[in-house]
Design a protein around this motif. Sequence first.
Motif, mmCIF file in Angstrom:
data_model
loop_
_atom_site.group_PDB
_atom_site.id
_atom_site.type_symbol
_atom_site.label_atom_id
_atom_site.label_comp_id
_atom_site.label_asym_id
_atom_site.label_seq_id
_atom_site.Cartn_x
_atom_site.Cartn_y
_atom_site.Cartn_z
ATOM 1 N N ALA A 136 0.786 -1.234 0.000
ATOM 2 C CA ALA A 136 0.000 0.000 0.000
ATOM 3 C C ALA A 136 0.818 1.286 0.000
ATOM 4 N N PRO A 137 1.889 1.432 0.825
ATOM 5 C CA PRO A 137 2.554 2.735 0.916
ATOM 6 C C PRO A 137 3.272 3.117 -0.380
ATOM 7 N N GLY A 138 2.870 4.222 -0.965
ATOM 8 C CA GLY A 138 3.519 4.709 -2.169
ATOM 9 C C GLY A 138 3.129 3.991 -3.442
ATOM 10 N N TRP A 139 2.058 3.184 -3.400
ATOM 11 C CA TRP A 139 1.642 2.429 -4.584
ATOM 12 C C TRP A 139 1.327 3.368 -5.733
ATOM 13 N N THR A 140 1.875 3.075 -6.917
ATOM 14 C CA THR A 140 1.610 3.879 -8.112
ATOM 15 C C THR A 140 1.347 2.960 -9.292
ATOM 16 N N VAL A 141 0.482 3.410 -10.187
ATOM 17 C CA VAL A 141 0.164 2.661 -11.406
ATOM 18 C C VAL A 141 0.175 3.628 -12.579
ATOM 19 N N GLN A 142 0.908 3.278 -13.628
ATOM 20 C CA GLN A 142 0.976 4.074 -14.849
ATOM 21 C C GLN A 142 0.189 3.380 -15.951
ATOM 22 N N GLU A 143 -0.646 4.166 -16.654
ATOM 23 C CA GLU A 143 -1.389 3.692 -17.823
ATOM 24 C C GLU A 143 -0.842 4.426 -19.049
ATOM 25 N N THR A 144 -0.235 3.690 -19.986
ATOM 26 C CA THR A 144 0.370 4.293 -21.178
ATOM 27 C C THR A 144 -0.223 3.656 -22.429
ATOM 28 N N THR A 145 -0.727 4.498 -23.336
ATOM 29 C CA THR A 145 -1.411 4.017 -24.527
ATOM 30 C C THR A 145 -0.756 4.585 -25.780
ATOM 31 N N GLU A 146 -0.532 3.726 -26.775
ATOM 32 C CA GLU A 146 -0.046 4.150 -28.084
ATOM 33 C C GLU A 146 -1.181 4.018 -29.096
ATOM 34 N N VAL A 147 -1.436 5.117 -29.807
ATOM 35 C CA VAL A 147 -2.443 5.134 -30.868
ATOM 36 C C VAL A 147 -1.741 5.614 -32.130
ATOM 37 N N ALA A 148 -1.685 4.772 -33.153
ATOM 38 C CA ALA A 148 -0.860 5.060 -34.330
ATOM 39 C C ALA A 148 -1.468 6.096 -35.266
ATOM 40 N N ALA A 149 -2.786 6.235 -35.282
ATOM 41 C CA ALA A 149 -3.417 7.151 -36.235
ATOM 42 C C ALA A 149 -4.769 7.592 -35.708
ATOM 43 N N GLY A 150 -5.308 8.650 -36.367
ATOM 44 C CA GLY A 150 -6.634 9.136 -35.995
ATOM 45 C C GLY A 150 -6.573 10.279 -35.003
ATOM 46 N N THR A 151 -7.734 10.771 -34.604
ATOM 47 C CA THR A 151 -7.815 11.853 -33.625
ATOM 48 C C THR A 151 -7.179 11.422 -32.305
ATOM 49 N N GLY A 152 -6.277 12.247 -31.810
ATOM 50 C CA GLY A 152 -5.613 11.911 -30.559
ATOM 51 C C GLY A 152 -4.497 10.905 -30.710
ATOM 52 N N ARG A 153 -4.003 10.700 -31.958
ATOM 53 C CA ARG A 153 -2.940 9.721 -32.146
ATOM 54 C C ARG A 153 -1.677 10.169 -31.392
ATOM 55 N N GLY A 154 -0.828 9.201 -31.064
ATOM 56 C CA GLY A 154 0.390 9.506 -30.334
ATOM 57 C C GLY A 154 0.507 8.668 -29.081
ATOM 58 N N LEU A 155 1.222 9.215 -28.098
ATOM 59 C CA LEU A 155 1.462 8.529 -26.829
ATOM 60 C C LEU A 155 0.659 9.231 -25.739
ATOM 61 N N LEU A 156 -0.229 8.478 -25.075
ATOM 62 C CA LEU A 156 -1.067 9.030 -24.019
ATOM 63 C C LEU A 156 -0.730 8.324 -22.708
ATOM 64 N N GLY A 157 -0.508 9.094 -21.649
ATOM 65 C CA GLY A 157 -0.155 8.479 -20.374
ATOM 66 C C GLY A 157 -0.787 9.185 -19.203
ATOM 67 N N THR A 158 -1.045 8.419 -18.149
ATOM 68 C CA THR A 158 -1.584 9.011 -16.933
ATOM 69 C C THR A 158 -1.214 8.160 -15.731
ATOM 70 N N ASN A 159 -0.980 8.823 -14.608
ATOM 71 C CA ASN A 159 -0.897 8.126 -13.333
ATOM 72 C C ASN A 159 -2.315 7.851 -12.867
ATOM 73 N N CYS A 160 -2.628 6.609 -12.576
ATOM 74 C CA CYS A 160 -3.948 6.298 -12.034
ATOM 75 C C CYS A 160 -4.108 7.018 -10.695
ATOM 76 N N THR A 161 -5.315 7.548 -10.436
ATOM 77 C CA THR A 161 -5.507 8.479 -9.333
ATOM 78 C C THR A 161 -6.295 7.875 -8.178
ATOM 79 N N ALA A 162 -6.088 8.440 -7.007
ATOM 80 C CA ALA A 162 -6.867 8.055 -5.835
ATOM 81 C C ALA A 162 -8.244 8.704 -5.900
#
Length: 500
Positions: A136-162
């Motif tokens: 539990a202490p300091g637990w972190t989760v990263q969500e990283t998504t690659e989209v090759a084409a279309g609206t919003g294409r590129g690398l999208l990332g976020t730290n999952c939040t409390a």
Amino acid sequence: MNRTTLSLIAGATALAAVTGFASLNAPAATGDSTARAAVQRPVERSRLLCPQPSTSDIADTAYTSFTPVTQGTSDGGKAELQPATEESADSPSGGKTGKKAPKPVVQPKAPGKPATGDSSGADGPALVGTAEGAFAPGWTVQETTEVAAGTGRGLLGTNCTAPDTEFWFPGASTADSRTDYVHLTNPDDSAAVVDVELYGKDGTLKSTVGDGITVQPHASEPLLLSTLTNAPQTDLTVHVTVRSGRVGAAVQALDDRTGGDWLGASTDPAGSLVLPGIPKDATAVRLVAFAPGDQDADLKVRLASPSGLITPAGNETLHVKSGMTTAIDLGDVTRGEAGSLVLTPTGSTPVPVVAALRVVRGKGDKQESAFIPATAPVAARATVADNSSRGTTLALSAPGRTARVKVTASAGSEGGTPATKTYTIKGGTTQDVDAPVPGGLKGTYALTVESVSGGPVYASRTLASTQEGVPGFTIQTLPDDRGTVAVPDAEQDLSVLLKS
């Protein structure tokens, strides 16, 4: 056991739940009535919420979970991320409903080593995560998504939040080129009721659609911002407030021309803000700010560069009208050097504001964008996961006094040994540091930043990858992980259990 005793025990149990899930083992009675200061104890339970990653059929998403090793934790425990579903596996009465619990997307085996999972296509669900004990202490989760084409294409990332009850998102938009969603995820067994307010350049945007939104238990609700207002707005501030329950919230900002990314919540409104880690090759930087109170804010705008604090030419100050979203273009403000934006009040009376930066890299049809919200300092410790030996940049900023920090690279998710480096960041500067990499790295790894001495440090991490010539990137800030909680040092006094 009489009713008085039972009531007192129930009250103590409720108090333990409210005080941050810290260890509350009763100390031995000593007879010494001297008051003692609270001590920091590791938290015993953490929750994190990950939004639905993408609606693109060609999206590939990686999840990385990591818990730094923390002294003083209890033995055992576990952590797991499961798909959010509209029904809990347990009935309200405590018995099973017969519905089989979904298989965890990520299930770490031990603190100190990253665990990974993945999903692909448009069917990736929002996730609800729980960590207990040593995980539990300091637990972190990263969500990283690659989209090759279309609206919003590129690398999208976020730290999952409390989960929380209030969020501010300056930097959203309902412009014709943008498709922005606010994602609301409810981790609990009862429905949450949420209000979503939008503020543009002229103030509040009238809308009844955003009032009293119900988010079902163990479910996620993505709301398209353009459906909440009839007036397109280039720059918006989104305010999420929870009437009952709690939710996780994040804004997914997708652009037809400059790709997309997740916009995390700004830190709580404050008179001074730091937005760390503008990439040195940024071609355009836009600052969006909002003053939620009833007073206008006047701010000094400065850049903490590798050589010290400088004032951007033509943008020395920013006037933010109360209740209105204000934005200014800073251009290529970093001019080839690492930088962090520092906002401070021009006068003696600070006015609370929230703020975020929209950052663009590349030119022409090879542009990509990301966001840097104002963030809290590292304080004791902060961690970010899903780093690789290439494409990772760690930015550290000490806007006030000189600071000394320790950075630890964890073991790799598939192998490798931890490594540590210590850095001195001069006051008023930002440094892109040569972060440590695990020896014999296989897979990805986590970076943990710890304050050693000196003034406050602000940090962010940039992940970069090039897809078909487009410089995809995403930026995550590193606020303190709140892995410990203050617990009062108390004594047993059995006399309170006796009837008078």
